[in-house]
Design an enzyme around this catalytic site. Sequence first.
Site, PDB file in Angstrom:
ATOM      1  N   LYS A  49       7.891 -18.350  23.252  1.00 43.20           N
ATOM      2  CA  LYS A  49       9.261 -17.915  22.951  1.00 43.20           C
ATOM      3  C   LYS A  49       9.862 -18.775  21.842  1.00 43.20           C
ATOM      4  O   LYS A  49      10.586 -18.281  20.968  1.00 43.20           O
ATOM      5  CB  LYS A  49      10.128 -17.999  24.226  1.00 43.20           C
ATOM      6  CG  LYS A  49       9.822 -16.874  25.208  1.00 43.20           C
ATOM      7  CD  LYS A  49      10.408 -17.125  26.594  1.00 43.20           C
ATOM      8  CE  LYS A  49       9.955 -16.025  27.565  1.00 43.20           C
ATOM      9  NZ  LYS A  49      10.268 -16.317  28.975  1.00 43.20           N
ATOM     10  N   GLN A  93      13.377 -20.070  32.871  1.00 39.20           N
ATOM     11  CA  GLN A  93      12.038 -19.526  33.123  1.00 39.20           C
ATOM     12  C   GLN A  93      11.765 -19.518  34.629  1.00 39.20           C
ATOM     13  O   GLN A  93      11.930 -20.523  35.311  1.00 39.20           O
ATOM     14  CB  GLN A  93      10.995 -20.381  32.376  1.00 39.20           C
ATOM     15  CG  GLN A  93       9.589 -19.824  32.404  1.00 39.20           C
ATOM     16  CD  GLN A  93       9.428 -18.493  31.688  1.00 39.20           C
ATOM     17  OE1 GLN A  93      10.087 -18.217  30.697  1.00 39.20           O
ATOM     18  NE2 GLN A  93       8.559 -17.652  32.211  1.00 39.20           N
ATOM     19  N   ASP A 116      18.086 -12.215  29.801  1.00 34.80           N
ATOM     20  CA  ASP A 116      17.078 -11.613  30.694  1.00 34.80           C
ATOM     21  C   ASP A 116      17.650 -10.377  31.409  1.00 34.80           C
ATOM     22  O   ASP A 116      16.907  -9.602  31.990  1.00 34.80           O
ATOM     23  CB  ASP A 116      16.684 -12.613  31.793  1.00 34.80           C
ATOM     24  CG  ASP A 116      15.466 -13.449  31.441  1.00 34.80           C
ATOM     25  OD1 ASP A 116      14.549 -12.914  30.799  1.00 34.80           O
ATOM     26  OD2 ASP A 116      15.425 -14.627  31.850  1.00 34.80           O
TER      27      ASP A 116
HETATM   28  N1  GUN Z   1       8.953 -15.262  34.399  1.00 31.02           N
HETATM   29  C1  GUN Z   1       8.136 -14.198  34.212  1.00 31.02           C
HETATM   30  N2  GUN Z   1       8.743 -13.251  33.477  1.00 31.02           N
HETATM   31  C2  GUN Z   1       9.963 -13.728  33.175  1.00 31.02           C
HETATM   32  C3  GUN Z   1      11.055 -13.199  32.419  1.00 31.02           C
HETATM   33  O1  GUN Z   1      11.028 -12.087  31.883  1.00 31.02           O
HETATM   34  N3  GUN Z   1      12.143 -14.003  32.335  1.00 31.02           N
HETATM   35  C4  GUN Z   1      12.207 -15.227  32.941  1.00 31.02           C
HETATM   36  N4  GUN Z   1      13.312 -15.922  32.813  1.00 31.02           N
HETATM   37  N5  GUN Z   1      11.212 -15.735  33.634  1.00 31.02           N
HETATM   38  C5  GUN Z   1      10.103 -14.986  33.755  1.00 31.02           C
END
Ligand code: GUN
Length: 276
Positions: A49, A93, A116
């Site tokens: 990211k 995350q 998200d």
């Molecule tokens: N862990 C796995 N997929 C995601 C996601 O799309 N966002 C976040 N914050 N954590 C994750």
Amino acid sequence: MAIILDGKALAAQVKREVAEQVATSGLVPGLAVIIVGENSASRIYVNAKKKDCEACGIASFEFALDADAGEAKLLELIAELNARDDVHGILVQLPLPAGYSEQAVIQAISPKKDVDAFHFENVGKITTGDFIFLPCTPAGVMEILEHYGIDPAGKHCVVVGRSNIVGKPQALLLLHKHATVTICHSRTPDLGAITRQADILVAAVGKAGLITADMVKPDAVVIDVAINRMDDGKICGDVDYDAVAEVASHITPVPGGIGPMTRAVLLRNTLKATQL
Ligand code: GUN
């Protein structure tokens, strides 16, 4: 042999669009990514990211907390980031280590910075269709379908998996596009009897080899959302790819399918949060 839905190529195009929009907007979007504890998969996603942000002119701020930092410290950090003018998106995350309430943490993020789209306010808006942010993975799936001219309207879409991150919002986004949607999960008896009815099958469980060729209707569109890390370090999805590719009309590979699309939508959401 199925047509391969190339998420990597489409994501690269989305990234170029975001980079261009950032450059012409004169804005400097900022994304804060919080990682708690050491989880090797999370570390890989967070690094990716960060790299995506740099490529698009988005400032990324990483906050790594020890697993035992505690929920109070994490909530304090989120409150600081909510107040910062140079941070437009906040992503914690998941999964969090034991001892943290994921719901409490997600709800602490300002809905306007919730890139998200996990906050109750954004989940509610997704349910009614009045959304600001779309959840990254389900939106990535919709975008790849649209790009390849696959219209869910009137189709039977079967979503395997009922997580808050993917399965549930995925079903809603397909419903908004006028699909007939069935959600299956670990307590669904005779899963194959249902998946064989799917015109569009979305697998989002996290169990390698779950979807075998006999569970797929000939010429179905197969979307594999899962990222499973095998003992040899390789990653694969939920779908038995080689065999299912012989049956399906279209299929997403893992890697190179939905994963890159998820990250691309995150960049879009971050730009959107900045423009709000
Ligand atoms: N862990 C796995 N997929 C995601 C996601 O799309 N966002 C976040 N914050 N954590 C994750």
